[in-house]
Design a protein around this motif. Sequence first.
Motif, mmCIF file in Angstrom:
data_model
loop_
_atom_site.group_PDB
_atom_site.id
_atom_site.type_symbol
_atom_site.label_atom_id
_atom_site.label_comp_id
_atom_site.label_asym_id
_atom_site.label_seq_id
_atom_site.Cartn_x
_atom_site.Cartn_y
_atom_site.Cartn_z
ATOM 1 N N ASN A 1 -12.073 28.032 -1.761
ATOM 2 C CA ASN A 1 -10.746 28.052 -2.378
ATOM 3 C C ASN A 1 -10.767 28.949 -3.606
ATOM 4 O O ASN A 1 -11.832 29.313 -4.116
ATOM 5 C CB ASN A 1 -10.319 26.639 -2.776
ATOM 6 C CG ASN A 1 -10.006 25.768 -1.581
ATOM 7 O OD1 ASN A 1 -8.995 25.948 -0.913
ATOM 8 N ND2 ASN A 1 -10.899 24.822 -1.293
ATOM 9 N N THR A 2 -9.582 29.301 -4.072
ATOM 10 C CA THR A 2 -9.451 30.190 -5.226
ATOM 11 C C THR A 2 -8.422 29.627 -6.194
ATOM 12 O O THR A 2 -7.366 29.143 -5.786
ATOM 13 C CB THR A 2 -9.007 31.595 -4.770
ATOM 14 O OG1 THR A 2 -10.011 32.138 -3.918
ATOM 15 C CG2 THR A 2 -8.802 32.523 -5.949
ATOM 16 N N VAL A 3 -8.739 29.693 -7.483
ATOM 17 C CA VAL A 3 -7.789 29.342 -8.536
ATOM 18 C C VAL A 3 -7.405 30.637 -9.239
ATOM 19 O O VAL A 3 -8.271 31.439 -9.611
ATOM 20 C CB VAL A 3 -8.388 28.347 -9.545
ATOM 21 C CG1 VAL A 3 -7.366 28.029 -10.645
ATOM 22 C CG2 VAL A 3 -8.820 27.066 -8.844
ATOM 23 N N ALA A 4 -6.094 30.863 -9.399
ATOM 24 C CA ALA A 4 -5.587 32.078 -10.042
ATOM 25 C C ALA A 4 -4.926 31.700 -11.362
ATOM 26 O O ALA A 4 -3.744 31.354 -11.401
ATOM 27 C CB ALA A 4 -4.591 32.787 -9.127
ATOM 28 N N PRO A 5 -5.676 31.751 -12.458
ATOM 29 C CA PRO A 5 -5.109 31.345 -13.749
ATOM 30 C C PRO A 5 -4.171 32.393 -14.336
ATOM 31 O O PRO A 5 -4.281 33.593 -14.045
ATOM 32 C CB PRO A 5 -6.352 31.157 -14.625
ATOM 33 C CG PRO A 5 -7.359 32.087 -14.035
ATOM 34 C CD PRO A 5 -7.100 32.091 -12.557
ATOM 35 N N GLY A 6 -3.276 31.916 -15.185
ATOM 36 C CA GLY A 6 -2.399 32.794 -15.943
ATOM 37 C C GLY A 6 -3.046 33.142 -17.276
ATOM 38 O O GLY A 6 -4.207 33.523 -17.333
ATOM 39 N N ILE A 7 -2.302 32.965 -18.364
ATOM 40 C CA ILE A 7 -2.802 33.334 -19.693
ATOM 41 C C ILE A 7 -3.447 32.114 -20.339
ATOM 42 O O ILE A 7 -2.766 31.157 -20.723
ATOM 43 C CB ILE A 7 -1.660 33.858 -20.584
ATOM 44 C CG1 ILE A 7 -0.884 34.968 -19.863
ATOM 45 C CG2 ILE A 7 -2.215 34.402 -21.898
ATOM 46 C CD1 ILE A 7 0.339 35.451 -20.612
ATOM 47 N N ALA B 1 -12.802 33.834 4.414
ATOM 48 C CA ALA B 1 -14.087 33.198 4.076
ATOM 49 C C ALA B 1 -14.067 31.732 4.476
ATOM 50 O O ALA B 1 -15.045 31.205 5.024
ATOM 51 C CB ALA B 1 -14.366 33.347 2.582
ATOM 52 N N ALA B 2 -12.951 31.050 4.202
ATOM 53 C CA ALA B 2 -12.833 29.635 4.568
ATOM 54 C C ALA B 2 -12.913 29.467 6.086
ATOM 55 O O ALA B 2 -13.556 28.536 6.586
ATOM 56 C CB ALA B 2 -11.522 29.065 4.037
ATOM 57 N N ARG B 3 -12.256 30.349 6.822
ATOM 58 C CA ARG B 3 -12.293 30.268 8.282
ATOM 59 C C ARG B 3 -13.705 30.494 8.813
ATOM 60 O O ARG B 3 -14.163 29.807 9.724
ATOM 61 C CB ARG B 3 -11.341 31.313 8.871
ATOM 62 C CG ARG B 3 -9.869 30.956 8.727
ATOM 63 C CD ARG B 3 -8.971 32.099 9.142
ATOM 64 N NE ARG B 3 -7.602 31.637 9.352
ATOM 65 C CZ ARG B 3 -6.557 32.436 9.539
ATOM 66 N NH1 ARG B 3 -6.735 33.761 9.540
ATOM 67 N NH2 ARG B 3 -5.352 31.940 9.726
ATOM 68 N N GLU B 4 -14.388 31.470 8.241
ATOM 69 C CA GLU B 4 -15.720 31.809 8.728
ATOM 70 C C GLU B 4 -16.746 30.727 8.412
ATOM 71 O O GLU B 4 -17.613 30.408 9.237
ATOM 72 C CB GLU B 4 -16.161 33.136 8.111
ATOM 73 C CG GLU B 4 -17.515 33.610 8.597
ATOM 74 C CD GLU B 4 -17.899 34.953 8.036
ATOM 75 O OE1 GLU B 4 -19.112 35.238 7.963
ATOM 76 O OE2 GLU B 4 -16.989 35.734 7.666
#
Length: 253
Positions: free
Chosen positions: A185-191, A173-176
Amino acid sequence: MKIEGSSAIVTGGGSGLGEATARLLARLGAVVHVFDRNGEAAGRVAQDIGGVAVTGDVTDEGDAAKAFGLAAKAGDGLRILVNCAGIGTAGRILGKEGPMPLADFERVIRVNLIGTFNMMRLGAECMAANPELDDKARGVIVNTASVAAFEGQVGQAAYAASKGGIVSMALPAARELARFGIRVNTVAPGIFLTPLLAGLPQEAQDSLGAAIPYPARLGDPAEFADAVRFVIENQYVNGEVIRLDGGIRMQPR
């Protein structure tokens, strides 16, 4: 990208990570559109922060179009989209009652993955019409994944698949969208201490927190919001997935 004066949409903004993000962006001067299926929650947050409440479903094209129509007219146009809406239904592929109902799997994928994509595609269209800022920037999209995308636990096949899809979308998506001056960008949270976990007894919360290397506690939604702020403001962060988890690596159970 400068947050002050920008128009923003935060999905799932009526509670949890989305609410914390909406509140921070508003404090930093953005015109925040709080998009949530729960109209009462969206209205409460919007009233508190001087924002705009939008009741809607991220998987519904009409609801999404309504939100973008409002946001495009605010500030200097829609510049920020933060996708926090999602569900966390658990279920085993093969449980005591038989195989997981296909409808349950489809629902999680539809809300978490298709809903994120729906908002991203329409948000990109809206942002592409903006005049350029510094570095030819027109906007930034921040999606929310989860550490389950990398270490999904037993019973998380649907959830992990949906969040893994969000992780996988970040770079293409960023490239396109780069040619339009739109970062993804993406944030991947834990608990994190979301409303769901806040309802657990303190002993249970402490037990979950003890599994995290450092700091040994549940994440504060304000820390998620601060990560989103960094991604928005740092123009050189693009196509990235940022784990925000205190160093935890989830075990099978």
